[in-house]
Write a protein that holds these residues in place. Structure first.
Motif: not given
Length: 218
Positions: A194-199
């Motif tokens: 999927x397209x996760x939010x990365x931080x």
């Protein structure tokens, strides 16, 4: 009268003796090399044959030595390429799956390509999202076997937590960059499920046990 006949006979005998001596000298001269200084023909032929045989022997010896040298440096039979080497990123196939339990994370699975046998000498994979410094995953030191041999159906696992911060901060990514070491010249770009939010992502060490690579903030 008798005196003239005697004198004439003496002259004939003397002339015959001179002719005989000259004939003998002519016949003996060429056969005696010590008197003329010329080498006998048989000796010259023998020397030439000896020199020719010596040259042929040297050439044959040189060629034989060269061939023997070549035989001594030939590579051993059997293809052992790829055996015992450290795993480079391009030696491996990677897959990334989403794991919801017991703590949600992404599971990286590494497997050696067909015909390759190698070792994961570096305990922690290099993982990053994008090219910015804040997209580089920090190692958390969980799991770990050093080194891990990969060949055939054997696999190694690593876990990634892409977001360790609270709130809405971060950037979305569709791919993750994975390498076996930070200085590997051929990192792999692997598509995420999927397209996760990365931080501020984190990553575990490699392990052959899946339950050892659940990333936790320590």
């Amino acid at each position: 009268m008798r005196s003239r006949l005697a004198t004439r006979s003496a002259r004939l005998v003397l002339a015959a003796a001179v002719v005989t001596a000259l004939a003998a000298t002519t016949a003996c001269g060429p056969e005696d090399p010590s008197e003329t200084g010329a080498a006998a023909p048989s000796t010259s032929t023998s020397s030439s044959a000896s020199a020719s045989a010596s040259a042929e022997g040297t050439e044959s010896g040189d060629n034989g030595g060269s061939e023997a040298g070549k035989g001594g440096t030939e590579a051993p039979t059997g293809d052992k390429s790829g055996y015992g080497q450290s795993c480079g990123t391009n030696d491996l196939d990677f897959t990334v799956t989403w794991e919801a339990q017991p703590i949600s994370h992404y599971l990286v699975t590494a497997k050696a390509k067909s015909g390759i046998t190698c070792y994961l000498d570096v305990n922690t994979p290099s993982v990053s999202f994008g090219s910015a410094a804040d997209g580089v995953a920090s190692p958390v030191g969980q799991g770990g076997e050093d080194p891990i041999k990969l060949s055939g159906s054997s696999v190694a696992y690593a876990g990634i937590n892409v977001k360790t911060t609270e709130g809405e901060g971060g950037k979305q990514f569709e791919h993750v960059i994975i390498a076996t070491s930070e200085d590997d010249p051929n990192p792999a770009e692997v598509e995420l499920p999927d397209a996760p939010t990365v931080d501020k992502p984190i990553v575990t060490n490699w392990s052959t046990k899946r339950d050892e690579v659940i990333p936790r903030i320590v």
